[in-house]
Design a protein around this motif. Structure first.
Motif, PDB file in Angstrom:
ATOM      1  N   GLU A   1      -4.980   0.559  -6.311  1.00 45.70           N
ATOM      2  CA  GLU A   1      -4.101  -0.458  -6.878  1.00 45.70           C
ATOM      3  C   GLU A   1      -2.638  -0.128  -6.574  1.00 45.70           C
ATOM      4  N   GLY A   2      -1.913  -1.133  -6.172  1.00 41.73           N
ATOM      5  CA  GLY A   2      -0.501  -0.960  -5.840  1.00 41.73           C
ATOM      6  C   GLY A   2      -0.240  -0.831  -4.356  1.00 41.73           C
TER       7      GLY A   2
ATOM      8  N   SER B   1      -2.645   5.283  -0.773  1.00 37.38           N
ATOM      9  CA  SER B   1      -3.341   4.144  -1.376  1.00 37.38           C
ATOM     10  C   SER B   1      -4.347   3.515  -0.423  1.00 37.38           C
TER      11      SER B   1
END
Length: 773
Positions: A51-52, A261
């Protein structure tokens, strides 16, 4: 050095609950070259970004856009800094708004300025004519055209036109205005009337009044726009100076965040577990395992799957057993058909050969029936070349062709041993060598680019060998001062131990270098084919013998036959009492190899045992690949290619000699030796054939020298001397350098080297602009 660093394929398997911590640890270690999951395992899918990831990627795009707009460079970085999330949210947004506003304003001003400049260009021809704009349009009975052309040609065309009642042509500085009054019932276009004349029409702008006044107004507006544009540029420059360090640090921070990520995209995952695979140096496995154990304990298992050994075609030739699955972190949690995952679940996937393979998230490798591991795709291991500091710069020369494959020998060491020697031998001058070393040192110390710094290192070595050979030749900038003051003066020798062979008195040395170039070629090619022989041993001895040994046999057989006399057709410089090794100029007493004639062929002569060796190699080559037989003369041609060493040596010596000849002048003594007129030129009185000068019996003055011809000639001579030696210096790189590289790439590499290896790119980031503290 000859082989890349030994690599191990490892697997990291664990629960998704600890995937973030595992990624963080792997990133900090910067050790593992991660293999992308190829979606080949049943029940496993590539992971999803953390996430992100999208937000970080968008911010990274913004940062790089701002850097491009502002022209931020690495040298603008300043001290390292810590970039917080708040700064990325607030400070970055403020910079974006300010920069975008100024950039848009700059674009508007630039567009308007370009438009004004185009209008000025449009009106300048009309200003040359001095005719008001309203006098060029709006007529009912006149046709008007303005453009560039030949006024006399235009008048001639109009006089002969039947549709023209009257006309007037105004011309000034290439600009022409044409007024045409057509005949009754005619309505001709001026352009149609002038097809036979040199005329290019302009479009008449919609304007009134004097074009000079219009241009004056436009130029005033241009000045205003340029001033406003300078103001905007200054404001952008002020912003660049203020925020460049932050932007570089923000880019690095966001790049790291995006790397982390997006890492799960390369993993194989289920709902509860993940498997990551990759390569790392075998010596680093323990560090990786210990770090993960410290970070996440027994929630992951780290397993060394294999230590790779590959054959010449990139296929696994052997896999060194790894005891206990490689000493991974954590213990298997079950020994039955379905292993217990680290998160308490049970996972199974099928082996690539279709058989059942029990693999859990607690163990990273599938088990085949032959005991091997079914791993993710990824081909050969990435390559880390193992070269020491002195050899390492020469990796840049190798990588011009390509990085060596994991299965190949790394030729960098051989390039290090031969390239500077080839280069130095061909130039061989202390003065040029010192300049090459200075240039190499500047490149190595003044640039951040690894490639340029490597080329600087190559230049240092090449210059060093050039200087060394220059001392042996006794030359500095083509002058024999080293020979005079060192070898003759300080050491009491008869002269320098080596000569280039340019002078007739030392002409035997030119032949010597030609023969030694052939021997250097035989040695260089032998090394190449031996390396190829060793690589082909992985296919079996007979394959190595037919594919590589055949060429060695052909080369040795052919050249041994040549050095044995080649049935009387070999040049006398190679064999016999006049050979270069029999005393002309080396007194080694070698007059050639024994012929070893086996029998005589009528009409052809004796048949040597050396030719039997050559034919044996040819037969072996035919059994390996019949089509390659057509290239059997490569063993002759490739060796002859090395004669370029002697050719470039003489060419560069000749160029330096001509430059010095023009400036210093040259006289010839009774032994045929040439001497530069460094301290003056002898004069042979009329009626005499010789004269003594500085201990030499002078028989001829080849050229008097510009330095001895007065002030004007001296100045011209200095110009020729400087430009000439600078040209020799540059051509030394483009000729000796390129010829040395060609011998490496074409003759040497072509025997055993393909290249195409993957660079080792570990998952991680080397920080330059940020700190974690």
């Amino acid at each position: 050095m000859l082989r890349p660093e030994r690599m191990s394929r490892v697997s990291v398997t664990g629960s998704k609950q600890v995937m973030d911590e595992t990624i963080e640890t792997l990133h900090e270690l910067n050790l593992l070259h991660v293999t992308d999951y190829d979606d080949a395992w049943e029940g496993f899918e590539p992971g999803d970004p953390i996430e992100g990831a999208d937000e970080a990627s968008e911010k990274l795009v913004v940062v790089r856009s701002l850097e491009s707009i502002l022209g931020v460079e690495e040298e603008d970085a300043g001290p390292t800094r810590l970039v917080t999330d708040d700064a990325l949210d607030e400070e970055l947004e403020g910079i974006r708004q300010d920069v975008n506003e100024l950039d848009e304003r700059r674009d508007e001003l630039t567009d308007e300025l370009r438009s004004v400049e185009e209008k000025i260009d449009t009106f300048e021809p009309f200003a040359k004519l001095g005719i008001d704009m309203d006098l060029l349009t709006g007529y009912d009975s006149l046709s008007v055209a303005v453009g560039e052309g030949d006024a006399e040609e235009i008048r001639g065309e109009l006089r002969e036109a039947e549709d023209v009642e009257a006309f007037q042509v105004y011309a000034e500085d290439g600009a022409v205005a044409v007024y045409v009054y057509p005949a009754d019932d005619a309505d001709p276009a001026v352009g149609d009337l002038l097809v036979g004349a040199s005329f290019q029409a302009y479009e008449v702008p919609d304007a009134e009044g004097s074009p000079e006044e219009y241009i004056s107004e436009l130029r005033h507006r241009k000045q205003q726009l340029e001033g406003k544009l300078d103001t905007v540029e200054d404001e952008l420059e002020d912003i660049r100076l203020d925020v460049a360090g932050f932007l570089l640090a923000a880019e690095e921070t966001l790049s790291i965040e995006v790397q982390k990520s997006e890492a799960p995209l390369t993993f194989a995952t289920t709902d509860n577990a993940f498997v990551a695979e990759g390569w790392l140096p075998t010596t680093e496995f323990v560090e990786l395992a210990d770090a993960l154990e410290t970070a996440v304990g027994d929630h992951v298992e780290v397993e060394e799957l294999e230590r790779a050994e590959y054959d010449g075609e990139g296929h696994v030739a052997g896999r060194e057993p790894v005891e206990g699955g490689g000493g991974g972190v954590g213990e298997p949690t079950a020994a039955d058909g379905g292993e217990t995952a680290t998160d308490g679940g049970t996972e199974k996937r099928k082996a690539a050969d279709g058989g059942p393979a029990s693999v859990a998230s607690g163990t990273s490798s599938e088990t085949r029936s032959d005991g091997g591991a079914v791993t993710m795709g990824g081909g050969e291991p990435p390559v880390i070349q193992k070269n020491s500091g002195a050899v390492k710069p020469f990796e840049a020369l190798v990588e011009v062709i390509n990085r060596p494959k994991y299965s190949e020998f790394d030729p960098t060491l051989f390039v290090f041993l031969t390239f500077p020697a080839f280069f130095g031998f061909m130039i061989g001058d202390l003065g040029y060598g010192i300049l090459y070393m200075l240039l190499g040192g500047w490149l190595a110390s003044s640039f951040d680019s690894d490639v340029i710094r490597s080329l600087g290192g190559v230049g240092l070595w090449a210059g060093g060998f050039t200087a060394l050979f220059g001392i042996l030749y006794g030359e500095i900038f083509g002058l024999h001062l080293i020979s005079t003051y060192l070898w003759e003066g300080a050491l009491g020798m008869g002269g320098s131990p080596m000569h280039k062979g340019l002078q007739p008195v030392y002409g035997d040395y030119a032949i010597l270098w030609l023969v030694l170039s052939l021997l250097a070629g035989v040695l260089h090619l032998t090394i190449g084919w031996i390396l190829d022989f060793i690589e082909n041993l992985s296919h079996g001895f007979m394959d190595a013998l037919t594919e590589s040994g055949s060429w060695l046999l052909m080369m040795f057989g052919l050249w041994a036959w040549i050095f044995s006399g080649a049935n009387g057709s070999a040049p006398s410089v190679l064999v016999g009492p006049e050979s270069v090794f029999a005393g002309n100029p080396l007194p080694l007493g070698f007059t050639g190899l024994p012929a070893i004639d086996l029998f005589t062929i009528p009409g052809l002569g004796p048949f040597s045992a050396w030719l039997v060796v050559f034919l044996a190699g040819l037969v072996l080559l035919a059994t390996a690949d019949l089509i390659e037989v057509v290239e059997f003369l490569n063993v002759l041609v490739n060796v002859l290619s090395y004669t370029r060493l002697a050719a470039v040596l003489l060419a560069k010596a000749g160029m330096a000699f001509v430059v010095n000849l023009l400036f210093f002048g040259v006289y010839v003594d009774s032994h045929g030796a040439w001497h530069f007129g460094l301290s003056g030129m002898p004069t042979i009185p009329q009626g005499q054939s010789t004269v003594m000068y500085h201990g030499h019996e002078v028989t001829d003055v080849m050229f008097g020298g510009l330095m001895h011809g007065g002030i004007a000639m001296l100045l011209v001579g200095i110009l020729i001397l400087v430009i000439g030696h600078a040209l020799v210096l540059v051509l030394g790189i483009t000729s000796a350098g390129l010829q040395s590289v060609r011998l490496e790439y074409v003759e040497f590499f072509g025997k055993f080297y393909e290249g195409g290896g993957r660079a080792f790119e570990p998952f991680g980031y080397e920080r330059k602009y940020t700190t974690e503290d």
